[in-house]
Design a protein around this motif. Structure first.
Motif, mmCIF file in Angstrom:
data_model
loop_
_atom_site.group_PDB
_atom_site.id
_atom_site.type_symbol
_atom_site.label_atom_id
_atom_site.label_comp_id
_atom_site.label_asym_id
_atom_site.label_seq_id
_atom_site.Cartn_x
_atom_site.Cartn_y
_atom_site.Cartn_z
ATOM 1 N N ALA A 309 0.873 -1.364 0.060
ATOM 2 C CA ALA A 309 -0.110 0.088 0.009
ATOM 3 C C ALA A 309 0.892 1.267 0.078
ATOM 4 C CB ALA A 309 -0.724 -0.038 1.096
ATOM 5 N N GLU A 310 1.911 1.323 0.650
ATOM 6 C CA GLU A 310 2.847 2.287 0.576
ATOM 7 C C GLU A 310 3.874 2.493 -0.671
ATOM 8 O OE1 GLU A 310 4.640 2.045 4.479
ATOM 9 O OE2 GLU A 310 2.825 2.696 5.457
ATOM 10 N N THR A 311 3.545 1.671 -1.500
ATOM 11 C CA THR A 311 4.643 1.664 -2.512
ATOM 12 C C THR A 311 3.942 2.328 -3.835
ATOM 13 O OG1 THR A 311 5.803 -0.361 -2.047
ATOM 14 C CG2 THR A 311 5.862 0.322 -4.297
ATOM 15 N N ALA A 470 -4.091 8.008 -0.211
ATOM 16 C CA ALA A 470 -4.050 9.133 0.728
ATOM 17 C C ALA A 470 -3.257 10.450 0.285
ATOM 18 C CB ALA A 470 -3.135 8.450 1.640
ATOM 19 N N GLU A 471 -3.192 11.138 1.161
ATOM 20 C CA GLU A 471 -2.775 12.594 0.577
ATOM 21 C C GLU A 471 -1.105 12.557 0.197
ATOM 22 O OE1 GLU A 471 -3.095 15.559 3.718
ATOM 23 O OE2 GLU A 471 -5.496 15.568 3.593
ATOM 24 N N LEU A 475 -1.728 4.293 -0.506
ATOM 25 C CA LEU A 475 -2.853 3.898 -0.345
ATOM 26 C C LEU A 475 -3.379 3.760 1.100
ATOM 27 C CD1 LEU A 475 -2.917 1.594 -3.437
ATOM 28 C CD2 LEU A 475 -4.043 3.895 -3.338
ATOM 29 N N GLN A 476 -4.401 3.778 1.596
ATOM 30 C CA GLN A 476 -4.746 3.729 2.996
ATOM 31 C C GLN A 476 -5.935 2.786 3.220
ATOM 32 O OE1 GLN A 476 -6.270 7.142 4.875
ATOM 33 N NE2 GLN A 476 -7.613 7.711 3.174
ATOM 34 N N GLU A 504 -9.161 3.227 -10.657
ATOM 35 C CA GLU A 504 -8.788 4.268 -11.034
ATOM 36 C C GLU A 504 -9.488 5.499 -10.429
ATOM 37 O OE1 GLU A 504 -9.815 3.641 -15.362
ATOM 38 O OE2 GLU A 504 -7.586 3.601 -15.802
ATOM 39 N N ASN A 505 -9.694 5.382 -9.008
ATOM 40 C CA ASN A 505 -10.220 6.356 -8.231
ATOM 41 C C ASN A 505 -11.401 6.634 -8.521
ATOM 42 O OD1 ASN A 505 -9.988 8.024 -5.979
ATOM 43 N ND2 ASN A 505 -9.172 9.558 -6.988
#
Length: 848
Positions: A309-311, A470-471, A475-476, A504-505
């Motif tokens: 998620a943090e990549t 996330a800002e 990804l959160q 794609e949000n």
């Protein structure tokens, strides 16, 4: 299985007998990575390192021990969580008072064979020299926690199961482990993949995705998980377009082939039942290939992975959804985690490796340019997977596994204290612990109630997780629903769809179907050679409907109903009958009134000239009666128009039959009068006294009475009645008058025909009598028209459908009535109105 057999052979047989009582292991003993001996010891196996270095054994010398690399911070946190739970129990005054628990933590290295070796070490200790007492003493540990993967757990649980050593896994979810015959001592604090697969199938169905692809790990976890998912999906009528299997050791070319399958597929939803270690190499290739727009549905193995998620390169996973075990908060764990330091055990290589990994430094001054660790670094300054305690979904399962063992031991010790005939040696055996683990039922401080069913599984409860941006670009995890197997079937899955983000949000739920939904009014027809989700939409046939989307069949309407234009609702069939409001009914009514009006006018003309010779020449009384009956004939046709009712059906046929017989009887009387009058002019003839006015009236009455009797019998026995004819037209109902008795109907028509033929024959015989005296010639023409009309009426009546049958009957009545009216009375009206000079007795007798 072959690897497991080799491992067992090495451990059990690969020793040499030194003396009769002692044997020595050929291989080096395997010490635990972390350990602390106490009154009772618990074993644990974690994949603290993700990769085992591949070694080629020449079989000419003793093989080197397996070397494991790539420290896994999440697994290291699991190990520290186990230690934290044990410390908490040891400090508790309520649970196991006076008894301390120790631990022996071994490495699985993501390898089945290494997990089996670690299991053997936990059973037999790691002594280099084994004495004859070694086989008779109890196992080294009384229960084992682990491992974190299904395949290694299958191997290890198969090994220790025959010895009744309890195994409690925190992360092995393969449904195969619920088989009590194969794994009699296995338990787990995480739900079985059976429930996860069922939940995933229901999730896919909930969002209307009936056309999906699947990617799985090529191991017990992935194979069994996807097999269960496909079985559930089939029950939910979900089709699998493709099913690919990967594993982290696959060459790049093999992974690219799998990616090519995904790119060419039409399914926009991918169910990824993959272990985290297998998924990461695959994700790297997806990022390189820039494959976007797919909706990922994940298994609990990777759906809460902070590493992924943090990549930021994996942003294409935005909108991913999947089930994760419920999150929990463990008070005091974070403080415990950050106290770990190499100085606690200076000789422990794992703690040194951990410190060097998280701080990117070296505790050994190697001169390689790497920054040297000072030892004064603080873990509180770091933010990584180890220090993060916001996602303790799996770590909490390690915690509950330790507490399950502790509660079993607590209950066992309490029971033994109350008994006097049990020795301490008999008390602390794995078999006893196993028995008590089966019956544990307690609540941990997280509020979760822990107990095991007959298969060793807990109650399945999952959080539905959605990956949202996330800002900072990462990804959160957003909690958007729950799945609880203990709830009723209709409330198992609860989804907060409004707060979800998709691929794609997007805020729109993706569509993944092989064929678009068939709207109401159509049915699905499966395309030949393709799955059931690929179909064509076929419109329902006339008289059939489907009122649901994606209906497999069209259903016929009830007998009195018909499908509407859209074929999605049954409506009452149109009821057809000859109405006064339609053109044909109006036209026939007008002609009926015209006929009645003309007859009344002629009646009025005859009445004004009733004393004239032409009116009196042939029994004026019969003429007036004939005009009256013709008026009734014209008017009776009106009873055939309008909605048939019980009374109108009886009236129309009987009125028609009686009025026409009255009419024909009058014509027949007039014909006989003509014949009798001619014979009376012959010398010596006295026939008129036999057929005078009285006889004429009696003949009309008697002939009509016969028809009245026929009609009464008909109405008494089987009268006409309204009937809904649904046989001629499928789409409408013909409302008609059923004749009731066919014999009665044809008897009425037959009697009219008999009198008509008799009248025609007599009139034909009298046609050559003196023109000025008789009307036999006009009667002949009128009866010729009458008979022709009614002869042609019979086939037309039988073949005409619906209201046209009634129209034909009315036409026959009007045509025959007009024929009689014009043929018999128009010549006389012509003389009365236009040639009054010929309306004299002398003119009537002129040609005699």
């Amino acid at each position: 299985m072959a690897k497991r057999a080799v491992s067992l052979l090495l451990l059990y047989s690969a020793c040499v007998l030194v003396v009769a009582e002692v044997c020595r292991l050929l291989s080096d003993p395997s010490p635990p990575l972390l350990s602390a001996e106490r009154d009772i010891n618990i074993g644990a196996i974690f994949t603290i390192h993700t990769t085992a270095v591949l070694q080629i054994h020449p079989f000419t010398s003793k093989p080197e021990p397996t070397k494991c690399i790539s420290l896994n911070l999440r697994e290291f946190k699991f190990a520290q969580t186990l230690i934290f739970a044990l410390e908490e129990i040891n400090n508790s005054k309520k649970l196991l008072p006076g008894v301390t628990l120790g631990y022996k933590i071994y490495e699985a290295c993501g390898s089945v064979s290494q997990a089996i070796l670690s299991g053997m070490a936990l059973m037999n200790s790691y002594e280099e020299t084994l004495h004859d007492e070694s086989c008779s003493k109890p196992p080294f540990v009384h229960a084992i926690v682990g491992t974190s993967s299904s395949s290694p757990t299958v191997g290890m649980a198969s090994l220790v199961g025959p010895f009744s050593i309890p195994v409690i896994s925190h992360f092995a979810t393969c449904a195969c482990l619920s088989d009590r015959k194969r794994f009699p001592s296995f338990f787990r604090t995480i739900p079985s993949d059976y429930y996860q697969s069922k939940a995933l199938a229901q999730l896919v169905k909930h969002f209307g995705w009936t056309w999906v692809g699947t990617v799985r790990s090529r191991n017990d976890y992935g194979n069994n998980g996807i097999a269960a998912f496909e079985k559930m999906a089939q029950q939910e009528r979900i089709c699998i377009e493709y099913s690919e299997a990967i594993i982290r050791t696959d060459p790049k070319e093999q992974l690219l082939k799998t990616l090519e399958v995904i790119k060419k597929a039409t399914a926009r939803v991918v169910v990824a039942f993959i272990s985290l270690s297998d998924f990461v190499p695959f994700l790297k290739l997806i990022a390189q290939q820039n494959i976007t727009g797919l909706q990922w549905v994940g298994s609990e193995s990777w759906i809460t992975s902070r590493i992924i998620a943090e990549t930021k390169e994996y942003s294409f996973l935005t909108g991913s959804v999947g089930f994760a075990v419920a999150n929990a908060k463990l008070d005091g764990l974070q403080e415990f985690l950050v106290t770990v330091h190499p100085d606690q055990e200076p000789k422990n290589e794992l703690l040194k490796e951990f410190w060097e990994t998280v701080f990117q430094c070296s505790l050994r001054n190697t001169g390689s340019g790497t920054r040297v660790c000072t030892g004064s670094e603080h873990l509180t300054e770091l933010q990584n997977e180890y220090t993060d305690v916001s996602e303790l979904r799996i770590a909490s399962k390690v915690y509950t596994a330790v507490y399950a063992i502790a509660h079993a031991l607590h209950n066992l010790i309490n029971d033994v204290k109350s008994a006097t005939n049990i020795s301490k040696g008999d008390l602390l055996t794995p078999q006893k612990v196993l028995k008590y683990i089966r019956d544990v039922n307690f609540t941990v401080k997280t509020g979760e109630n822990i107990f095991f069913d007959a298969s060793g599984d807990p109650v399945a409860k999952y959080d539905l997780v959605n990956w949202q941006p996330a800002e900072d670009g990462s990804l959160q995890f957003k909690l958007v629903g729950v799945y609880d197997s203990s709830l009723p079937s209709e409330t198992l899955l609860q989804v907060d769809q409004e707060n979800m983000v998709w691929a794609e949000n997007s805020r729109q739920v993706p569509v993944s179907v092989c064929s678009e939904s068939c709207p109401p009014g159509t049915r699905k027809a499966v395309q030949k050679g393709r799955p059931v989700c690929c179909y064509d939409c076929i419109p329902c046939a006339d008289g059939e409907i489907s009122n649901e989307t994606d209906s497999s069949d069209c259903f016929p309407c009830d007998l009195e109903y018909w499908s509407n234009e859209n074929r999605n609702r049954c409506v009452l069939k149109v009821t057809e009958f000859l109405s006064y409001t339609e053109i044909m009914g109006i036209v026939l009514s007008i002609f009926s009134f015209i006929g009645a009006l003309l007859t009344s006018i002629i009646y009025f003309v005859f009445y004004l000239h009733k004393e004239t010779p032409i009116v009196r020449a042939n029994n004026s009384e019969l003429s007036f009666l004939l005009l009256f009956s013709l008026t009734l004939c014209f008017l009776c046709s009106l009873t055939f128009i309008g909605r048939p009712t019980e009374w109108s059906c009886m009236l129309r046929h009987t009125a028609f039959g009686i009025t026409f017989v009255l009419c024909i009887s009058c014509v027949l009387g007039k014909t006989i009068v003509v014949l009798m009058a001619f014979k009376a002019t012959l010398p010596g003839s006295n026939v008129m006294k036999w057929f005078g006015p009285v006889q004429q009236r009696l003949s009309v009455v008697s002939l009509t009475l016969v028809q009245v009797i026929i009609c009464v019998l008909w109405l008494t026995i089987s009268p006409p009645f309204p009937h809904k004819n649904m046989n001629y037209y499928r789409e409408k109902i013909i409302l008609e008058c059923h004749v009731g008795s066919d014999v009665g109907f044809w008897a009425v028509l037959g009697y009219i025909g008999l009198l008509s033929i008799l009248c025609f024959v007599l009139a034909f015989l009298a046609r050559k009598l003196p023109d000025n005296f008789n009307e036999a010639k006009f009667i002949t023409f009128s009866m010729l028209i009458f008979c022709a009309v009614w002869i042609t009426f019979i086939p037309a009546y039988i073949s005409s459908p619906g209201k046209f049958t009634v129209a034909m009957e009315i036409f026959a009545i009007l045509a025959s009535s007009f024929g009689l009216l014009f043929c018999i009375f128009s010549p006389k009206c012509y003389i009365i109105l236009l040639k009054p000079e010929q309306n004299t007795k002398k003119n009537m007798m002129g040609k005699l």
